[in-house]
Scaffold this active site. Structure first.
Site, PDB file in Angstrom:
ATOM      1  N   LYS A 267      23.763  -6.574 -11.433  1.00 19.51           N
ATOM      2  CA  LYS A 267      22.546  -6.906 -12.172  1.00 19.51           C
ATOM      3  C   LYS A 267      22.682  -6.545 -13.652  1.00 19.51           C
ATOM      4  CE  LYS A 267      17.896  -5.283 -13.037  1.00 19.51           C
ATOM      5  NZ  LYS A 267      16.846  -4.307 -12.721  1.00 19.51           N
ATOM      6  N   ASN A 268      23.150  -5.342 -13.947  1.00 19.45           N
ATOM      7  CA  ASN A 268      23.195  -4.880 -15.338  1.00 19.45           C
ATOM      8  C   ASN A 268      24.148  -5.722 -16.180  1.00 19.45           C
ATOM      9  OD1 ASN A 268      21.335  -2.894 -14.770  1.00 19.45           O
ATOM     10  ND2 ASN A 268      22.848  -1.280 -14.489  1.00 19.45           N
TER      11      ASN A 268
ATOM     12  N   ARG B  86      12.683  -5.623 -19.207  1.00 19.48           N
ATOM     13  CA  ARG B  86      13.310  -4.823 -20.251  1.00 19.48           C
ATOM     14  C   ARG B  86      14.664  -5.372 -20.697  1.00 19.48           C
ATOM     15  NH1 ARG B  86      12.141  -0.055 -22.343  1.00 19.48           N
ATOM     16  NH2 ARG B  86      13.766   0.972 -23.529  1.00 19.48           N
TER      17      ARG B  86
ATOM     18  N   ASP C 247      11.179  -0.637 -15.289  1.00 22.56           N
ATOM     19  CA  ASP C 247      10.928   0.493 -14.396  1.00 22.56           C
ATOM     20  C   ASP C 247      10.133   1.590 -15.079  1.00 22.56           C
ATOM     21  OD1 ASP C 247      12.151  -0.474 -12.193  1.00 22.56           O
ATOM     22  OD2 ASP C 247      14.017   0.617 -12.449  1.00 22.56           O
TER      23      ASP C 247
ATOM     24  N   ASP D  33      21.963   5.492 -12.103  1.00 22.58           N
ATOM     25  CA  ASP D  33      21.346   4.619 -11.117  1.00 22.58           C
ATOM     26  C   ASP D  33      21.664   5.011  -9.676  1.00 22.58           C
ATOM     27  OD1 ASP D  33      20.082   3.072 -12.990  1.00 22.58           O
ATOM     28  OD2 ASP D  33      21.582   1.485 -13.013  1.00 22.58           O
TER      29      ASP D  33
ATOM     30  N   MET E 284      19.216  11.909 -17.888  1.00 18.36           N
ATOM     31  CA  MET E 284      18.929  10.815 -18.816  1.00 18.36           C
ATOM     32  C   MET E 284      17.508  10.256 -18.721  1.00 18.36           C
ATOM     33  SD  MET E 284      22.684   9.013 -18.434  1.00 18.36           S
ATOM     34  CE  MET E 284      22.446   7.732 -19.647  1.00 18.36           C
TER      35      MET E 284
END
Length: 434
Positions: free
Chosen positions: A22-23, A97, A121, A319, A341
Protein backbone atom coordinates in the site's frame (compact mmCIF):
# COMPACT_ATOMS: atom_id res chain seq x y z
CA UNK A 1 -21.96 -0.55 8.83
CA UNK A 2 -20.32 -3.92 8.25
CA UNK A 3 -18.46 -5.82 10.93
CA UNK A 4 -16.45 -9.03 11.16
CA UNK A 5 -17.84 -11.94 13.14
CA UNK A 6 -15.06 -14.34 14.11
CA UNK A 7 -15.16 -17.72 15.80
CA UNK A 8 -11.70 -18.02 17.28
CA UNK A 9 -9.60 -20.90 18.51
CA UNK A 10 -9.25 -22.69 15.16
CA UNK A 11 -5.96 -23.54 13.48
CA UNK A 12 -5.32 -22.31 9.97
CA UNK A 13 -3.51 -24.13 7.20
CA UNK A 14 -2.46 -23.41 3.64
CA UNK A 15 -0.85 -20.78 1.45
CA UNK A 16 -1.49 -17.06 1.28
CA UNK A 17 0.02 -14.38 -0.97
CA UNK A 18 0.51 -10.80 0.22
CA UNK A 19 -1.02 -7.96 -1.77
CA UNK A 20 1.04 -5.20 -3.34
CA UNK A 21 2.50 -2.73 -0.85
CA UNK A 22 0.00 0.00 0.00
CA UNK A 23 2.65 2.54 1.01
CA UNK A 24 4.55 2.07 -2.24
CA UNK A 25 1.37 2.23 -4.31
CA UNK A 26 0.45 5.65 -2.93
CA UNK A 27 3.88 7.02 -3.91
CA UNK A 28 4.24 5.56 -7.40
CA UNK A 29 0.66 6.40 -8.38
CA UNK A 30 1.29 10.05 -7.47
CA UNK A 31 4.46 9.92 -9.61
CA UNK A 32 2.43 9.38 -12.81
CA UNK A 33 1.70 13.13 -12.68
CA UNK A 34 5.34 13.81 -13.61
CA UNK A 35 4.89 12.86 -17.26
CA UNK A 36 2.35 13.25 -20.06
CA UNK A 37 3.18 9.75 -21.30
CA UNK A 38 1.45 6.53 -20.22
CA UNK A 39 2.66 4.78 -17.08
CA UNK A 40 1.60 1.20 -16.31
CA UNK A 41 1.67 0.00 -12.70
CA UNK A 42 1.28 -3.67 -11.81
CA UNK A 43 0.47 -5.44 -8.51
CA UNK A 44 -1.66 -2.55 -7.27
CA UNK A 45 -3.49 -3.51 -4.06
CA UNK A 46 -7.26 -3.39 -4.56
CA UNK A 47 -7.96 -1.48 -1.34
CA UNK A 48 -9.98 1.58 -0.40
CA UNK A 49 -7.14 4.09 0.09
CA UNK A 50 -5.43 3.23 -3.19
CA UNK A 51 -8.68 3.17 -5.17
CA UNK A 52 -9.62 6.56 -3.72
CA UNK A 53 -6.29 7.98 -4.90
CA UNK A 54 -6.82 6.56 -8.39
CA UNK A 55 -10.32 8.09 -8.46
CA UNK A 56 -8.86 11.43 -7.34
CA UNK A 57 -6.37 11.41 -10.21
CA UNK A 58 -9.21 10.61 -12.59
CA UNK A 59 -11.12 13.68 -11.37
CA UNK A 60 -7.95 15.72 -11.98
CA UNK A 61 -8.04 14.74 -15.66
CA UNK A 62 -5.67 11.76 -15.64
CA UNK A 63 -6.89 9.11 -18.10
CA UNK A 64 -7.25 5.83 -16.19
CA UNK A 65 -7.25 2.47 -17.98
CA UNK A 66 -8.01 -0.40 -15.60
CA UNK A 67 -6.37 -3.42 -17.22
CA UNK A 68 -7.49 -5.72 -14.42
CA UNK A 69 -8.08 -5.63 -10.68
CA UNK A 70 -4.38 -5.14 -9.89
CA UNK A 71 -2.96 -3.38 -12.97
CA UNK A 72 -3.66 0.07 -14.33
CA UNK A 73 -2.42 2.52 -16.96
CA UNK A 74 -2.27 6.25 -16.22
CA UNK A 75 -1.92 9.07 -18.76
CA UNK A 76 -1.57 12.53 -17.20
CA UNK A 77 -1.43 14.49 -20.47
CA UNK A 78 -4.17 16.97 -19.58
CA UNK A 79 -4.28 17.72 -15.85
CA UNK A 80 -7.05 20.09 -14.73
CA UNK A 81 -5.35 22.40 -12.23
CA UNK A 82 -8.58 24.34 -11.61
CA UNK A 83 -10.07 21.23 -10.02
CA UNK A 84 -7.45 21.52 -7.27
CA UNK A 85 -9.26 24.50 -5.79
CA UNK A 86 -12.73 23.00 -5.92
CA UNK A 87 -14.81 21.86 -2.96
CA UNK A 88 -14.86 18.34 -4.39
CA UNK A 89 -11.06 18.18 -4.46
CA UNK A 90 -10.80 19.45 -0.90
CA UNK A 91 -13.25 16.81 0.30
CA UNK A 92 -11.61 13.93 -1.57
CA UNK A 93 -7.98 14.81 -0.82
CA UNK A 94 -8.52 15.63 2.86
CA UNK A 95 -9.84 12.12 3.50
CA UNK A 96 -6.68 10.43 2.17
CA UNK A 97 -3.37 11.38 3.73
CA UNK A 98 -1.25 9.68 1.06
CA UNK A 99 -2.56 12.06 -1.59
CA UNK A 100 -0.32 14.78 -0.10
CA UNK A 101 2.31 13.29 -2.44
CA UNK A 102 0.63 14.79 -5.51
CA UNK A 103 2.17 18.14 -4.46
CA UNK A 104 5.76 17.36 -5.44
CA UNK A 105 4.90 16.21 -8.98
CA UNK A 106 2.47 19.10 -9.55
CA UNK A 107 4.99 21.66 -8.32
CA UNK A 108 7.77 20.21 -10.48
CA UNK A 109 5.70 19.96 -13.67
CA UNK A 110 3.30 22.89 -13.41
CA UNK A 111 4.94 25.26 -10.92
CA UNK A 112 2.07 25.19 -8.45
CA UNK A 113 0.24 22.80 -6.16
CA UNK A 114 -2.67 23.04 -3.75
CA UNK A 115 -3.75 20.75 -0.95
CA UNK A 116 -6.17 20.67 2.02
CA UNK A 117 -5.17 19.49 5.46
CA UNK A 118 -4.95 15.71 5.05
CA UNK A 119 -6.77 13.20 7.25
CA UNK A 120 -6.06 9.47 7.51
CA UNK A 121 -5.53 7.26 10.56
CA UNK A 122 -6.13 8.75 14.00
CA UNK A 123 -2.73 7.69 15.29
CA UNK A 124 -1.43 11.00 16.55
CA UNK A 125 0.05 14.15 15.10
CA UNK A 126 1.93 13.79 11.83
CA UNK A 127 3.35 17.13 10.84
CA UNK A 128 4.01 18.23 7.25
CA UNK A 129 6.85 20.69 7.88
CA UNK A 130 9.44 18.48 6.16
CA UNK A 131 7.50 18.54 2.89
CA UNK A 132 7.13 22.29 2.71
CA UNK A 133 10.59 23.20 4.00
CA UNK A 134 11.99 20.99 1.25
CA UNK A 135 9.86 22.71 -1.39
CA UNK A 136 10.98 26.12 -0.12
CA UNK A 137 14.63 25.12 -0.33
CA UNK A 138 14.06 24.26 -4.00
CA UNK A 139 12.77 27.81 -4.52
CA UNK A 140 9.02 27.51 -3.99
CA UNK A 141 6.84 29.87 -1.98
CA UNK A 142 4.62 28.33 0.67
CA UNK A 143 1.35 29.75 1.97
CA UNK A 144 -1.07 28.34 4.52
CA UNK A 145 -4.67 29.54 4.73
CA UNK A 146 -5.53 28.93 8.38
CA UNK A 147 -9.22 29.67 7.85
CA UNK A 148 -9.75 27.08 5.10
CA UNK A 149 -6.83 24.91 6.30
CA UNK A 150 -5.48 24.92 2.75
CA UNK A 151 -1.86 24.74 1.57
CA UNK A 152 -0.55 26.51 -1.51
CA UNK A 153 2.93 26.05 -3.00
CA UNK A 154 4.03 27.99 -6.08
CA UNK A 155 7.30 28.56 -7.93
CA UNK A 156 8.11 30.53 -11.07
CA UNK A 157 11.55 28.92 -11.14
CA UNK A 158 13.21 26.30 -8.97
CA UNK A 159 16.84 25.35 -8.61
CA UNK A 160 18.63 22.33 -7.19
CA UNK A 161 20.16 22.74 -3.74
CA UNK A 162 21.50 20.91 -0.69
CA UNK A 163 19.11 20.15 2.14
CA UNK A 164 19.33 18.32 5.44
CA UNK A 165 15.89 17.03 6.38
CA UNK A 166 14.82 17.62 10.00
CA UNK A 167 13.35 14.10 10.07
CA UNK A 168 13.61 11.07 7.80
CA UNK A 169 10.00 11.40 6.69
CA UNK A 170 8.98 8.76 4.14
CA UNK A 171 6.25 10.79 2.45
CA UNK A 172 8.29 13.99 2.85
CA UNK A 173 11.30 12.42 1.13
CA UNK A 174 9.07 11.06 -1.65
CA UNK A 175 7.43 14.45 -2.21
CA UNK A 176 10.74 16.34 -2.31
CA UNK A 177 12.35 13.68 -4.53
CA UNK A 178 9.54 13.92 -7.07
CA UNK A 179 9.82 17.71 -7.08
CA UNK A 180 13.61 17.56 -7.52
CA UNK A 181 13.73 15.22 -10.53
CA UNK A 182 12.40 17.99 -12.82
CA UNK A 183 14.21 20.84 -11.03
CA UNK A 184 17.26 22.24 -12.88
CA UNK A 185 20.64 21.63 -11.24
CA UNK A 186 21.80 19.22 -8.56
CA UNK A 187 19.71 18.50 -5.47
CA UNK A 188 21.18 16.70 -2.47
CA UNK A 189 18.82 15.29 0.15
CA UNK A 190 20.56 14.23 3.38
CA UNK A 191 18.76 12.33 6.14
CA UNK A 192 16.45 11.02 3.44
CA UNK A 193 14.16 8.12 4.27
CA UNK A 194 15.40 4.95 2.58
CA UNK A 195 12.53 2.46 3.03
CA UNK A 196 11.96 -0.05 0.22
CA UNK A 197 9.02 2.13 -0.84
CA UNK A 198 11.44 4.99 -1.53
CA UNK A 199 13.84 2.65 -3.29
CA UNK A 200 11.03 1.45 -5.52
CA UNK A 201 9.90 5.01 -6.26
CA UNK A 202 13.48 5.93 -7.15
CA UNK A 203 13.82 2.94 -9.47
CA UNK A 204 10.58 3.86 -11.20
CA UNK A 205 11.68 7.47 -11.64
CA UNK A 206 15.03 6.32 -13.04
CA UNK A 207 13.21 4.12 -15.56
CA UNK A 208 11.28 7.27 -16.57
CA UNK A 209 14.56 9.09 -17.23
CA UNK A 210 15.37 10.68 -13.86
CA UNK A 211 18.98 10.86 -12.67
CA UNK A 212 19.16 9.70 -9.04
CA UNK A 213 22.11 8.27 -7.13
CA UNK A 214 22.38 6.96 -3.58
CA UNK A 215 19.21 4.86 -3.81
CA UNK A 216 18.84 2.80 -0.64
CA UNK A 217 20.90 5.22 1.46
CA UNK A 218 20.01 8.33 3.44
CA UNK A 219 21.93 10.56 1.00
CA UNK A 220 20.16 11.07 -2.33
CA UNK A 221 21.63 13.10 -5.19
CA UNK A 222 19.41 14.18 -8.07
CA UNK A 223 20.40 15.82 -11.33
CA UNK A 224 17.30 17.53 -12.69
CA UNK A 225 16.08 16.66 -16.18
CA UNK A 226 13.70 18.58 -18.44
CA UNK A 227 11.11 15.84 -18.87
CA UNK A 228 10.25 12.28 -17.97
CA UNK A 229 8.79 9.52 -20.13
CA UNK A 230 6.36 6.68 -19.50
CA UNK A 231 7.32 3.31 -18.03
CA UNK A 232 6.05 0.06 -16.56
CA UNK A 233 6.49 -0.61 -12.86
CA UNK A 234 5.63 -3.51 -10.53
CA UNK A 235 4.90 -2.89 -6.84
CA UNK A 236 6.61 -4.98 -4.16
CA UNK A 237 4.72 -7.38 -1.87
CA UNK A 238 3.39 -5.65 1.23
CA UNK A 239 5.83 -6.25 4.10
CA UNK A 240 3.15 -5.30 6.64
CA UNK A 241 0.90 -8.07 5.39
CA UNK A 242 3.82 -10.50 5.49
CA UNK A 243 4.49 -9.62 9.13
CA UNK A 244 0.78 -9.80 9.96
CA UNK A 245 0.53 -13.33 8.54
CA UNK A 246 3.62 -14.47 10.46
CA UNK A 247 2.08 -13.22 13.68
CA UNK A 248 -1.27 -14.77 12.81
CA UNK A 249 0.32 -18.18 12.25
CA UNK A 250 2.15 -18.03 15.61
CA UNK A 251 -0.90 -16.89 17.59
CA UNK A 252 -3.16 -19.62 16.16
CA UNK A 253 -0.53 -22.43 16.20
CA UNK A 254 -1.01 -22.75 12.45
CA UNK A 255 1.05 -24.08 9.56
CA UNK A 256 1.11 -21.42 6.87
CA UNK A 257 3.24 -20.69 3.81
CA UNK A 258 3.40 -17.04 2.76
CA UNK A 259 4.14 -16.94 -0.96
CA UNK A 260 6.24 -14.44 -2.92
CA UNK A 261 7.11 -12.20 0.02
CA UNK A 262 10.04 -10.27 -1.49
CA UNK A 263 12.50 -11.65 1.07
CA UNK A 264 15.34 -9.30 0.12
CA UNK A 265 13.17 -6.25 0.95
CA UNK A 266 11.94 -7.46 4.36
CA UNK A 267 14.99 -6.18 6.23
CA UNK A 268 14.96 -6.85 9.97
CA UNK A 269 11.36 -8.13 10.10
CA UNK A 270 12.02 -11.91 9.96
CA UNK A 271 14.80 -11.63 12.55
CA UNK A 272 12.57 -9.73 14.98
CA UNK A 273 9.88 -12.41 14.77
CA UNK A 274 12.56 -15.02 15.41
CA UNK A 275 13.56 -13.07 18.53
CA UNK A 276 9.94 -13.44 19.59
CA UNK A 277 10.56 -17.19 19.45
CA UNK A 278 8.68 -17.80 16.22
CA UNK A 279 10.08 -20.54 14.01
CA UNK A 280 10.03 -19.44 10.38
CA UNK A 281 11.89 -20.78 7.39
CA UNK A 282 12.78 -18.90 4.20
CA UNK A 283 12.29 -21.16 1.18
CA UNK A 284 13.21 -19.32 -2.00
CA UNK A 285 10.99 -16.25 -1.94
CA UNK A 286 8.45 -17.85 0.41
CA UNK A 287 8.24 -17.97 4.21
CA UNK A 288 7.06 -21.19 5.86
CA UNK A 289 5.79 -21.11 9.44
CA UNK A 290 5.32 -24.59 10.95
CA UNK A 291 2.86 -25.34 13.74
CA UNK A 292 4.20 -24.15 17.10
CA UNK A 293 2.46 -24.95 20.36
CA UNK A 294 4.61 -22.41 22.23
CA UNK A 295 7.12 -19.67 21.47
CA UNK A 296 9.44 -17.90 23.89
CA UNK A 297 10.56 -14.28 23.73
CA UNK A 298 14.32 -13.78 23.72
CA UNK A 299 16.06 -11.58 26.29
CA UNK A 300 19.02 -9.26 26.00
CA UNK A 301 22.44 -10.81 26.67
CA UNK A 302 22.42 -9.69 30.30
CA UNK A 303 19.04 -11.35 30.83
CA UNK A 304 17.01 -8.16 30.92
CA UNK A 305 13.60 -7.86 29.24
CA UNK A 306 13.82 -7.26 25.53
CA UNK A 307 12.57 -4.01 24.03
CA UNK A 308 11.02 -3.91 20.58
CA UNK A 309 10.98 -0.39 19.20
CA UNK A 310 10.25 1.19 15.84
CA UNK A 311 12.89 3.16 13.96
CA UNK A 312 13.48 4.62 10.50
CA UNK A 313 14.52 2.01 7.93
CA UNK A 314 16.48 -0.24 8.16
CA UNK A 315 15.01 -0.30 11.68
CA UNK A 316 11.67 -1.92 12.44
CA UNK A 317 8.68 -0.34 10.71
CA UNK A 318 6.16 1.22 13.13
CA UNK A 319 3.32 -0.34 11.15
CA UNK A 320 4.14 -3.76 12.64
CA UNK A 321 4.44 -2.85 16.32
CA UNK A 322 0.74 -3.56 16.94
CA UNK A 323 1.26 -7.06 15.53
CA UNK A 324 4.32 -7.69 17.72
CA UNK A 325 2.35 -6.50 20.74
CA UNK A 326 -0.57 -8.86 20.18
CA UNK A 327 1.76 -11.79 19.38
CA UNK A 328 3.58 -11.18 22.68
CA UNK A 329 0.36 -11.72 24.65
CA UNK A 330 0.55 -15.48 24.01
CA UNK A 331 4.33 -15.88 24.18
CA UNK A 332 6.40 -17.18 27.07
CA UNK A 333 8.23 -14.24 28.62
CA UNK A 334 7.84 -10.48 28.66
CA UNK A 335 8.67 -7.64 26.31
CA UNK A 336 8.53 -3.85 26.30
CA UNK A 337 6.93 -2.43 23.16
CA UNK A 338 8.15 1.12 22.51
CA UNK A 339 6.25 3.05 19.86
CA UNK A 340 8.47 6.09 19.35
CA UNK A 341 7.04 7.65 16.22
CA UNK A 342 3.30 7.99 16.98
CA UNK A 343 1.70 8.86 20.30
CA UNK A 344 -1.71 7.19 19.91
CA UNK A 345 -0.99 3.82 18.32
CA UNK A 346 -1.00 1.88 21.58
CA UNK A 347 -4.44 3.00 22.66
CA UNK A 348 -6.03 -0.27 21.50
CA UNK A 349 -4.40 -2.32 24.27
CA UNK A 350 -7.40 -1.82 26.58
CA UNK A 351 -9.35 -4.05 24.18
CA UNK A 352 -6.69 -6.76 24.49
CA UNK A 353 -6.79 -6.42 28.29
CA UNK A 354 -10.56 -6.97 28.14
CA UNK A 355 -9.79 -10.20 26.23
CA UNK A 356 -7.55 -11.41 29.05
CA UNK A 357 -4.13 -10.15 27.94
CA UNK A 358 -1.65 -9.04 30.61
CA UNK A 359 -0.44 -5.63 29.46
CA UNK A 360 0.72 -2.56 31.35
CA UNK A 361 0.30 0.65 29.35
CA UNK A 362 3.19 2.68 30.74
CA UNK A 363 2.46 5.85 28.75
CA UNK A 364 1.25 6.77 25.23
CA UNK A 365 4.46 5.34 23.75
CA UNK A 366 5.27 2.22 25.83
CA UNK A 367 3.52 -0.96 26.87
CA UNK A 368 4.88 -3.93 28.79
CA UNK A 369 3.41 -7.30 27.79
CA UNK A 370 3.59 -10.33 30.10
CA UNK A 371 3.01 -13.38 27.92
CA UNK A 372 0.39 -16.01 28.77
CA UNK A 373 2.41 -18.81 27.11
CA UNK A 374 -0.87 -20.05 25.59
CA UNK A 375 -1.84 -21.45 28.98
CA UNK A 376 -4.81 -19.10 29.07
CA UNK A 377 -6.42 -18.29 25.74
CA UNK A 378 -7.72 -14.82 25.05
CA UNK A 379 -11.49 -14.44 25.36
CA UNK A 380 -13.80 -13.46 22.52
CA UNK A 381 -15.04 -9.88 22.76
CA UNK A 382 -16.87 -7.08 21.01
CA UNK A 383 -14.16 -4.90 19.48
CA UNK A 384 -13.83 -1.75 17.40
CA UNK A 385 -10.97 -1.07 14.98
CA UNK A 386 -9.46 2.36 15.77
CA UNK A 387 -7.08 2.37 12.77
CA UNK A 388 -5.78 0.08 10.03
CA UNK A 389 -2.89 -1.56 11.87
CA UNK A 390 -4.56 -1.88 15.27
CA UNK A 391 -7.57 -3.34 13.46
CA UNK A 392 -5.49 -6.18 12.05
CA UNK A 393 -3.87 -6.78 15.45
CA UNK A 394 -7.35 -7.14 16.95
CA UNK A 395 -8.28 -9.48 14.09
CA UNK A 396 -5.29 -11.68 14.94
CA UNK A 397 -6.29 -11.65 18.61
CA UNK A 398 -9.86 -12.64 17.72
CA UNK A 399 -8.69 -15.55 15.53
CA UNK A 400 -6.70 -16.95 18.46
CA UNK A 401 -9.32 -16.29 21.15
CA UNK A 402 -11.77 -18.81 22.57
CA UNK A 403 -15.31 -17.96 21.63
CA UNK A 404 -16.91 -15.46 19.30
CA UNK A 405 -15.66 -11.93 18.61
CA UNK A 406 -17.06 -9.09 16.56
CA UNK A 407 -14.98 -6.25 15.13
CA UNK A 408 -16.77 -3.01 14.30
CA UNK A 409 -15.50 -0.20 12.06
CA UNK A 410 -13.88 -2.68 9.65
CA UNK A 411 -13.87 0.06 7.01
CA UNK A 412 -10.55 0.99 8.63
CA UNK A 413 -9.18 -2.51 7.93
CA UNK A 414 -10.51 -2.43 4.35
CA UNK A 415 -8.51 0.73 3.75
CA UNK A 416 -5.29 -1.28 4.02
CA UNK A 417 -6.05 -4.97 3.45
CA UNK A 418 -7.49 -6.45 0.26
CA UNK A 419 -10.33 -8.97 0.77
CA UNK A 420 -8.78 -10.01 4.08
CA UNK A 421 -11.81 -12.04 5.17
CA UNK A 422 -11.96 -14.01 1.92
CA UNK A 423 -8.27 -14.80 1.96
CA UNK A 424 -8.40 -15.93 5.59
CA UNK A 425 -11.44 -18.11 4.87
CA UNK A 426 -9.27 -19.93 2.30
CA UNK A 427 -6.94 -20.83 5.20
CA UNK A 428 -9.83 -22.19 7.24
CA UNK A 429 -10.57 -19.14 9.38
CA UNK A 430 -14.13 -18.87 10.76
CA UNK A 431 -14.69 -15.28 9.77
CA UNK A 432 -17.62 -13.63 8.01
CA UNK A 433 -18.62 -10.12 7.09
CA UNK A 434 -22.03 -9.13 8.40
Amino acid sequence: MNCFEIEGGHRLKGEITPQGAKNEALQVICAVLLTSETVRINNIPDIVDVNNLIDLLGEMGVVINRINRNACEFTAADVNLEFLQSVDFKKRASSLRGSIMIMGPLLARFGKAYFPKPGGDKIGRRRLDTHFIGFEKLGATFNFDAEDIFYTVEASAMKGTYMLLDEASVTGTANILMAAVLTPGKTTIYNAACEPYLQQLSKMLISMGAKISGVGSNLLEIEGVTELKGCAHTILPDMIEVGSFIGMAAMTSSEITIKNVGVEQLGIIPMMFQRMGINLQVVGDDIYIPTQEHYEIDTFIDGSIMTIADAPWPGLTPDLLSVFLVVATQAKGSVLIHQKMFESRLFFVDKLIDMGARIILCDPHRATVIGLNKENALRGANLTSPDIRAGVALLIAALSAQGKSTIQNIEQIDRGYQNIDGRLQNLGARIKRI
